[in-house]
Design an enzyme around this catalytic site. Structure first.
Site, PDB file in Angstrom:
ATOM      1  N   ASP B 323      37.457   0.824  -9.233  1.00  0.00           N
ATOM      2  CA  ASP B 323      36.166   0.311  -9.708  1.00  0.00           C
ATOM      3  C   ASP B 323      35.772   0.815 -11.085  1.00  0.00           C
ATOM      4  O   ASP B 323      35.055   0.134 -11.810  1.00  0.00           O
ATOM      5  CB  ASP B 323      35.058   0.678  -8.710  1.00  0.00           C
ATOM      6  N   TYR B 411      29.936  -4.750  -3.138  1.00  0.00           N
ATOM      7  CA  TYR B 411      29.501  -3.421  -2.697  1.00  0.00           C
ATOM      8  C   TYR B 411      28.449  -2.853  -3.632  1.00  0.00           C
ATOM      9  O   TYR B 411      28.535  -3.007  -4.843  1.00  0.00           O
ATOM     10  CB  TYR B 411      30.679  -2.442  -2.668  1.00  0.00           C
TER      11      TYR B 411
END
Lengths: 678, 678
Positions: B323, B411
């Site tokens: 990420d 998320y």
């Protein structure tokens, strides 16, 4: 750590003895799990003292006798029906015998009175600890020992320590404690000023000294730097923060009816037991999807706190305390201070306990209950993906906390049970208070060439290494009591197919524990999800409904399994055990823990390897702390916490807080702030 | 999980593009670690675009170039002196080449411009992800695939996924992403409605489709039950709780000066990096005993988030996201909503980032900073031992929280840094938002006889198992930068002396890690205390001053070490690593993570096995989550959190909060409550 020095002042300050006419008893319209009332304690005391005109009865443990689970549940299903028979159990000591007495509180009769003659003894009373701790002052050899050290006798205070068991084959017929003493003389922090080298041994039944040792003299750590009272501390201080206050104009969102609490989607019952401390019962959650209330936990409590010290010296080796079984963890509860121990929006609950003479004593503010709004986020999502749409949804976390604090001598244990609208139950324990230190000749680390069993925290002050193991009894009844325990092992799979770009992944291999042996888990060796499920209730998708254990601590014991303290504390050999529900299996260290031989523990019960599949089961979780003291813990330690979460796992059909409604907005007009401290 | 679907709306709503004349630049009187200002972003953009009249430059990563630690510290020692030269680094892409450009922001000159030709690429920009995600809609085979499924093209939205690396020997010369699509049609929860079986491959430099696969058709999970917007949800709702509000009549107790924060005994600096997100720098604490400010942490930040999925299907095997390195964790920050994402008493901080074209974009409310008063107890003790004295001392815990939230596609990561007056720094991460699910033919668990890589969460919806590994770069400088790493192993000792009643105890065997190899720790196999100390600074008692790591999670990876994603994510092979400080070693997954081969990771740096004793060292801690989804995570998951504590350990001579002053009392007069929701 674990001892209690009893003191009349303390009881005068904490407790108000009550005399209540027997006639005033009304056992009706109360919850069958409510703790004993003052009038019930009076019934018990009168029945026992009247039937034994001996003046020498000590009430070591008095508690509600658990009604059968079925009788409680059927009453709960229809509270208008007659509650299960209300009974009490009293463990008393007189004429050097331990009596187990069962009492019918409605008929006011003694149902049974049997003498217990096995190994081990019931918890100490405050009074006998107090009396034992007072003996040395009039014991000439002790007086001489203090004189030899140049100590003022009136500045010496003593504490009672359980003696444990170290392999003697036959039962010791005496209830023995060791008395260790401390020196005030300019300090209130006695625990930082041990009079090292002197040990007094006392027979509690005879209440006389049966042994005395003065092995060596070392300096008593100085009083300077041990003060912790705000009123007595000298600058410099940390600057005060600006005032903060949690306001709830409409008051809290929970209702308390007797000992029953309802908040948001939760209902549960809070009770105090002299041994366990807080007992959370009948925790159930309302499922808005199914439009019904669902059982989660029949009962949860701390069954034992095992606190062994790691010092082999004669004055220390036996310090392997069982705070519940030897000292009565609930008995050590202290009144909570508003604004300090609990925030502004807390509500307090009082309780009663039996004094050593059986009389009821009221304790105010045993529990506090408050809504926590600490700034956490319950759930959120920001979605920027959809053309011409921006979605930002967040729900703030508000939870409910039930708190009790037990001051077991030097240590303070902050016991929290926290309930979330998401269905999670979180248990947390904070350790603070005062260390148990050993006086030593050393004043600098570089002087130390031998094993001293802990670091030097201040001049002449060794912070002895020790453990805290808290063993929780968690009787989950997920949608009823027929439950199973699943070990879902996260397992690496090598991909066999050479055409796969990936060489591995992990999957979940779930095993249902058939018997107790299958359910003994020691953390750290493999990665499991541990779930208690109801195998007879499945979600729409076919997943068994359950709750999983999410531990924050994976600590396990370091004592040899064959060492005597570890035999007595064998329930800590595994982090998790599962047993079939058995009304008599409440105390992981056994019913009679003081001087026990470890022959009646969770570990011995579990040897039967009973079946636990699709049965009423109890999960036992042990949370541990290995405590290597550091200078920050001197003269008083900042709170060190750990805990665990019981989290719904396929218990709900979908996110149970998706449809939570944010709380009402609070608009405040003028308010003022004074500069007094709270 | 990890991807970002860019969107013009989002940027319009989050960001305000700014045009600022170059003349307005004032690099003076700012903190040398302050993030790049809008005018500085403009300088960078102008210099680069002017020197390359190509219109096709993408600014993939623009950041402050770290000044040397020494230059920062000497400036800090005397802020009146000239700050270290202020420089920026820009990683840009044009003509299919990656350029690393170093810029002098004061002289407004390009110091260097080198082409990077190694493996791996810099993080994606929003714009290129957006452009790639838009391609399928005009790709005839894709249009046909949607038509075949009976889907309305205008209801299809797509997302860009990094492709990883799966053993190709030579560098792939194309920047490739895979595009996966979702179906709205009555839902905003696209992630719950994947169009499974269709994969589009895109060359980002060419910005064209280079591959298309339509492998199979499965039903798209239904829209019903996926809604999460408060405004659109239908009853039944959970009942609202009564209003609660934290009031601070005198305002918060912290001061914010630019990006520098001071609160109670703490000073630190907060910055945003497009890749790391929040960076905490120069955290120092005032020691009231020593009457001086002491260094604790030079810098702490999340270096990488590794999120591998455990599904070997063609559409899933490559989903092994980084990420930070691939998506820019800081770039994914979202504006925080007052009263929802942060409590009433929060203060917000804005930041700037570079758009794909290099222009500065302002984001409001990137950080919030607030004092947490959640009802915890900082320390307490009740002393009932001393005749005629009752002592009850308690201090309530108030801490300071710095929060950022990054929404990395589905998320949401809630990143908190919490500071306590006791000296503890607590890092916590909350995972919430939307799962990544796979569409499947199955509607009930009992139908499933094959490995589907996750549980069935709803009809046709498989919650694919995955991990989250968050690797923190923790550059502790305890009283200066010459530090060492101590492994204090808690070890059982059998007592040799047969006369000892005890058979065992545990002691602490402390080893100083000499080289990197000594400091690689995998949790779960032994019980250690891990402490960073300053070997040259000892307490009065002679203990080395230090901070210890207290993890809440001990999770480690389950992928085979030789699996390609794990080679790229090898920094997660150990929970703890220690390296010598090296200004270039910031990114555990390497500087160029997208399509990397794992040849520039923390694990490869560490192979040099450098000396780390009495040196400027960095501790890397990886916190992990193995996520087995459950139905409660559908359609949006309640927050799941974990974290760690950095706790002073013989850093202070004694308890640093012994002399904390309780906050001022707040007296409130009338307030009102409206029933609107916040």
């Amino acid at each position: 750590m674990s001892k209690e020095i009893p003191n009349k002042m303390e009881k005068l300050l904490f407790f108000l003895p009550l005399i209540i006419p027997l006639l005033s008893v009304a056992a009706t319209c109360r919850h069958p799990l409510d703790p004993l009332s003052s009038s019930e304690f009076e019934i018990i005391r009168s029945l026992i003292t009247n039937s034994n005109p001996s003046t020498n009865i000590t009430f070591q443990y008095v508690a509600l006798a658990d009604p059968t689970k079925q009788s409680v549940l059927s009453w709960l299903a229809n509270p208008k029906t007659r509650p299960p028979p209300r009974r009490a159990t009293a463990t008393i000591r007189f004429n050097k015998a331990t009596h187990e007495i069962l009492i019918d509180l409605e008929k006011k009769t003694m149902i049974s009175n049997r003498v217990y003659s096995g190994t081990g003894y019931a918890p100490f009373t405050f009074e006998e600890q107090f009396a034992a701790a007072a003996l040395p002052a009039s014991h000439p050899p002790f007086v001489a020992a203090m004189k030899k050290r140049g100590l003022k006798l009136e500045e010496v205070v003593c504490a009672c320590f359980s003696v444990g068991w170290f392999g003697e084959k036959r039962k010791v017929e005496q209830r023995i404690v060791k008395v260790q003493c401390y020196y005030l003389d300019g300090s209130v922090n006695l625990y930082m000023r041990p009079v090292e080298g002197v040990t007094v041994t006392v027979d509690l039944d005879e209440m006389k000294i049966i042994g005395f040792r003065d092995r060596y003299v070392v300096p008593i750590p100085k009083a300077g730097g041990t003060e912790y009272r705000e009123s007595m501390l000298k600058p410099p201080f940390l600057p005060p923060l600006n005032g903060m206050k949690m306001v709830q104009p409409d008051g809290p969102s929970f209702q308390i009816n007797g000992h029953s609490v309802s908040w948001a989607n939760w209902n549960f019952h809070v009770s105090l037991d002299e041994r366990a401390g807080p007992i959370i019962s009948l925790a159930s959650i309302y499922d808005i999807q199914k439009q019904k209330r669902r059982q989660v936990m029949y009962r949860g409590f701390i069954s034992e706190l095992f606190v062994p010290y790691m010092d082999l010296n004669e004055e220390w080796y036996y310090r392997t305390f069982f705070d519940a079984g030897e000292y009565g963890f609930g008995q050590c509860a202290v009144p909570l201070q508003p604004l300090r121990d609990c925030p502004e929006n807390a509500v307090f609950m009082d309780t009663y306990m039996a004094a050593g003479d059986g009389r009821p004593m009221k304790m105010s503010n045993t529990f506090c209950i408050f809504e926590r709004h600490g700034g956490d986020i319950m759930w959120r999502h920001t979605e920027g993906t959809i053309p011409n749409t921006l979605i930002r949804e967040t729900r703030a976390e508000i939870s409910l906390v039930v708190r009790m604090v037990a001051a077991v001598g030097n240590y303070d244990y902050i016991v929290d049970w926290e309930f979330k609208q998401s269905g999670s139950i979180i248990a947390n324990v904070g350790l603070t208070g005062l260390l148990e230190v050993r006086a030593s000749k050393y004043t600098h680390k570089d002087q130390i060439k031998e094993e001293v069993y802990g670091p030097l925290l201040a001049e002449n002050t060794i912070g002895v290494r020790h453990d805290h193991f808290l063993t929780y009894h968690l009787d989950l009844d997920i949608d009823g009591d027929a439950n199973s325990f699943l070990k879902s092992n996260l397992r690496t799979i090598r991909s066999q197919d050479p055409d796969y770009p990936r060489r591995s992944y992990w999957t979940v291999v779930t095993e249902t524990a058939k018997t107790e042996a299958d359910a003994r888990i020691k953390f750290g060796f493999q990665q499991d999800e541990l779930v208690v499920v109801n195998p007879n209730q499945r979600t729409r998708m076919g997943n068994p409904v359950g709750y999983r254990l999410i531990p924050k601590s994976t600590t396990s014991p370091l004592l040899s399994a064959d060492d005597y303290p570890q035999i007595r504390g064998a329930f800590s050999n595994y982090n998790v055990w599962v047993t079939p529900y058995n009304r008599s299996e409440k105390w992981a260290s056994g019913l009679y823990t003081d001087q026990s031989h470890g022959d009646d523990t969770l570990a011995t019960w579990s040897l039967r390897d009973r079946e636990i599949e699709d049965k009423d089961i109890v999960m036992w979780y042990t949370m541990g702390f290995h405590h290597v003291p550091c200078q920050e813990d001197f003269p008083l330690m900042p709170t060190l916490s750990s805990g665990f979460e019981l989290r719904p796992t396929n218990f709900f059909e979908s996110n149970p807080v998706l449809k939570v409604t944010p709380p009402h907005i609070v608009n405040l007009t003028n308010f003022s702030q004074t500069s007094n401290h709270n």
